[in-house]
Design an enzyme around this catalytic site. Structure first.
Site, PDB file in Angstrom:
ATOM      1  N   PHE A  19       0.887  -1.253   0.151  1.00  0.00           N
ATOM      2  CA  PHE A  19       0.019  -0.068  -0.016  1.00  0.00           C
ATOM      3  C   PHE A  19       1.008   1.083   0.097  1.00  0.00           C
ATOM      4  O   PHE A  19       1.787   1.195   0.778  1.00  0.00           O
ATOM      5  CB  PHE A  19      -0.965  -0.114   1.385  1.00  0.00           C
ATOM      6  CG  PHE A  19      -2.038   0.781   1.062  1.00  0.00           C
ATOM      7  CD1 PHE A  19      -3.216  -0.062   0.982  1.00  0.00           C
ATOM      8  CD2 PHE A  19      -2.194   2.088   1.225  1.00  0.00           C
ATOM      9  CE1 PHE A  19      -4.620   0.751   0.923  1.00  0.00           C
ATOM     10  CE2 PHE A  19      -3.379   2.689   1.132  1.00  0.00           C
ATOM     11  CZ  PHE A  19      -4.589   2.194   0.931  1.00  0.00           C
TER      12      PHE A  19
ATOM     13  N   PHE B 131      -0.940  -3.012   7.996  1.00  0.00           N
ATOM     14  CA  PHE B 131      -1.496  -3.875   9.185  1.00  0.00           C
ATOM     15  C   PHE B 131      -0.861  -5.238   9.007  1.00  0.00           C
ATOM     16  O   PHE B 131      -1.002  -6.134   9.971  1.00  0.00           O
ATOM     17  CB  PHE B 131      -2.834  -3.871   8.810  1.00  0.00           C
ATOM     18  CG  PHE B 131      -3.742  -4.661   9.862  1.00  0.00           C
ATOM     19  CD1 PHE B 131      -3.971  -3.894  10.809  1.00  0.00           C
ATOM     20  CD2 PHE B 131      -4.094  -5.943   9.604  1.00  0.00           C
ATOM     21  CE1 PHE B 131      -4.711  -4.678  11.996  1.00  0.00           C
ATOM     22  CE2 PHE B 131      -4.981  -6.540  10.764  1.00  0.00           C
ATOM     23  CZ  PHE B 131      -5.195  -5.717  11.790  1.00  0.00           C
ATOM     24  N   GLU B 132      -0.356  -5.569   7.951  1.00  0.00           N
ATOM     25  CA  GLU B 132       0.371  -7.187   7.711  1.00  0.00           C
ATOM     26  C   GLU B 132       1.550  -7.180   8.143  1.00  0.00           C
ATOM     27  O   GLU B 132       2.287  -8.400   8.008  1.00  0.00           O
ATOM     28  CB  GLU B 132      -0.213  -7.720   6.398  1.00  0.00           C
ATOM     29  CG  GLU B 132      -1.300  -8.069   6.107  1.00  0.00           C
ATOM     30  CD  GLU B 132      -2.471  -7.024   5.816  1.00  0.00           C
ATOM     31  OE1 GLU B 132      -2.064  -5.768   5.034  1.00  0.00           O
ATOM     32  OE2 GLU B 132      -3.655  -6.861   6.258  1.00  0.00           O
TER      33      GLU B 132
ATOM     34  N   ILE C  24      -0.898   7.146   5.340  1.00  0.00           N
ATOM     35  CA  ILE C  24      -1.250   8.543   5.227  1.00  0.00           C
ATOM     36  C   ILE C  24      -2.911   8.727   5.593  1.00  0.00           C
ATOM     37  O   ILE C  24      -3.505   8.105   5.144  1.00  0.00           O
ATOM     38  CB  ILE C  24      -1.180   8.915   3.543  1.00  0.00           C
ATOM     39  CG1 ILE C  24       0.187   8.469   2.954  1.00  0.00           C
ATOM     40  CG2 ILE C  24      -1.363  10.336   3.522  1.00  0.00           C
ATOM     41  CD1 ILE C  24       0.421   8.674   1.701  1.00  0.00           C
TER      42      ILE C  24
ATOM     43  N   ALA D 109      -9.782  10.875   4.928  1.00  0.00           N
ATOM     44  CA  ALA D 109     -10.970  11.360   5.584  1.00  0.00           C
ATOM     45  C   ALA D 109     -11.626  10.484   6.598  1.00  0.00           C
ATOM     46  O   ALA D 109     -12.234  11.047   7.560  1.00  0.00           O
ATOM     47  CB  ALA D 109     -12.156  11.400   4.774  1.00  0.00           C
ATOM     48  N   THR D 110     -11.081   9.483   6.959  1.00  0.00           N
ATOM     49  CA  THR D 110     -11.528   8.383   7.985  1.00  0.00           C
ATOM     50  C   THR D 110     -10.435   8.139   9.099  1.00  0.00           C
ATOM     51  O   THR D 110      -9.412   8.666   8.811  1.00  0.00           O
ATOM     52  CB  THR D 110     -12.326   7.047   7.594  1.00  0.00           C
ATOM     53  OG1 THR D 110     -11.089   6.424   6.872  1.00  0.00           O
ATOM     54  CG2 THR D 110     -13.261   7.188   6.461  1.00  0.00           C
TER      55      THR D 110
ATOM     56  N   HIS E 159      -8.820   5.384   9.638  1.00  0.00           N
ATOM     57  CA  HIS E 159      -8.195   4.243   9.592  1.00  0.00           C
ATOM     58  C   HIS E 159      -6.689   4.333   9.965  1.00  0.00           C
ATOM     59  O   HIS E 159      -6.135   3.541  10.397  1.00  0.00           O
ATOM     60  CB  HIS E 159      -8.318   3.814   8.120  1.00  0.00           C
ATOM     61  CG  HIS E 159      -7.532   4.880   6.912  1.00  0.00           C
ATOM     62  ND1 HIS E 159      -7.966   5.860   6.333  1.00  0.00           N
ATOM     63  CD2 HIS E 159      -6.164   4.655   6.449  1.00  0.00           C
ATOM     64  CE1 HIS E 159      -7.034   6.512   5.630  1.00  0.00           C
ATOM     65  NE2 HIS E 159      -5.937   5.678   5.746  1.00  0.00           N
TER      66      HIS E 159
ATOM     67  N   TYR F 199      11.232  -0.113  13.517  1.00  0.00           N
ATOM     68  CA  TYR F 199      10.214   0.532  13.107  1.00  0.00           C
ATOM     69  C   TYR F 199      10.391   1.851  11.762  1.00  0.00           C
ATOM     70  O   TYR F 199      10.932   2.656  12.371  1.00  0.00           O
ATOM     71  CB  TYR F 199       9.518   1.237  14.124  1.00  0.00           C
ATOM     72  CG  TYR F 199       8.250   1.679  13.919  1.00  0.00           C
ATOM     73  CD1 TYR F 199       7.040   1.122  14.091  1.00  0.00           C
ATOM     74  CD2 TYR F 199       8.319   3.121  13.674  1.00  0.00           C
ATOM     75  CE1 TYR F 199       5.773   1.758  13.902  1.00  0.00           C
ATOM     76  CE2 TYR F 199       6.849   3.874  13.269  1.00  0.00           C
ATOM     77  CZ  TYR F 199       5.680   3.005  13.335  1.00  0.00           C
ATOM     78  OH  TYR F 199       4.783   3.647  13.042  1.00  0.00           O
TER      79      TYR F 199
END
Ligand code: RBF
Length: 160
Positions: A27, A62-63, A87, A90-91, A93, A118
Site C-alpha cells: 500500500f 497492518f500485515e 497516510i 478522511a476516516t 483508518h 520500525y
C-alpha cells in the site's frame, strides 16, 4: 568525583556479515519502494552484502507484524525491519492501523530477542510522505537501516 561504570555496550555501524529481513507494505508502494531503496543503500554503504538482505512484501502496513514474525521464526536474521507508509485520510483508518501496528511491532521487539526496527511513515498528507522518502527530510528507510545495523551489533555485543 568521577564515577567509572562497568561495561558499556554499544553497537557499531559495520554491516559486514549481517543478515537482515525487511518487511514492506505494498500500500503506497510508490513511497515504500523509495524507503526500500534507501534501506538497501544504507546496508551496502555500511559494508553489508545485498545477498544477505531478504525482502517480504505484504498488502498493507497492518500485515507487517505477520511478516516480521515469520522472518524471526526463520531464525537467521540479525535484525528485521518494517517499512510502510500510512497516510491520513478522511476516516480514522490511519490512527487505527498505526496504533495496532506500532504496538505489535514493539511487542515483537521485546519478546523475540531479535532487534525489530520500525520504519513506518505515518503522515498527515502525501507531501509529508514525499519529504521523508528521499527528498528534503531524508529517507526514513536509510535511517532505520542504520539503526538496524547498530542494534544487530549491540545485540551481538551484549551476548558476550
Ligand atoms: N495500508 C497502508 O500501509 N497504508 C495506508 O495508508 C492504508 N490505508 C488504508 C485505508 C483503508 C480505509 C483500509 C481499509 C486499508 C488501508 N491500508 C493501508 C491497508 C491495511 O494496512 C491492510 O492491508 C488492509 O486493511 C487489509 O488487512
Amino acid at each position: 568525583m568521577s564515577r567509572t561504570p562497568g561495561r558499556i555496550f554499544e553497537g557499531n555501524l559495520n554491516a559486514k556479515g549481517l543478515r537482515i529481513g525487511i518487511a514492506c507494505a505494498r500500500f503506497n508502494e510508490f513511497f515504500v519502494s523509495k524507503l526500500l531503496d534507501g534501506a538497501l543503500d544504507a546496508f551496502v554503504r555500511h559494508g553489508g552484502d545485498l545477498a544477505d538482505v531478504d525482502v517480504a512484501w505484504v498488502p498493507g502496513s497492518f500485515e507487517l507484524p505477520f511478516a516480521l514474525s515469520k522472518f524471526i521464526a526463520r531464525g537467521n536474521y540479525d535484525a528485521v525491519i518494517a517499512l510502510g507508509v500510512v497516510i491520513q485520510g478522511a476516516t480514522t483508518h490511519a490512527a487505527q492501523i498505526n496504533s495496532q501496528v506500532s504496538k505489535a511491532i514493539g511487542q515483537l521487539g521485546i519478546e523475540s530477542g531479535v532487534p525489530v526496527l520500525y520504519g513506518l511513515l505515518t503522515t498527515e498528507n502525501i507531501e509529508q510522505a514525499i519529504e521523508r522518502s528521499g527528498t528534503k527530510a531524508g529517507n526514513r528507510g536509510f535511517d532505520v537501516t542504520v539503526s538496524a545495523i547498530e542494534m544487530a551489533n549491540l545485540n551481538k555485543a551484549m551476548k558476550s
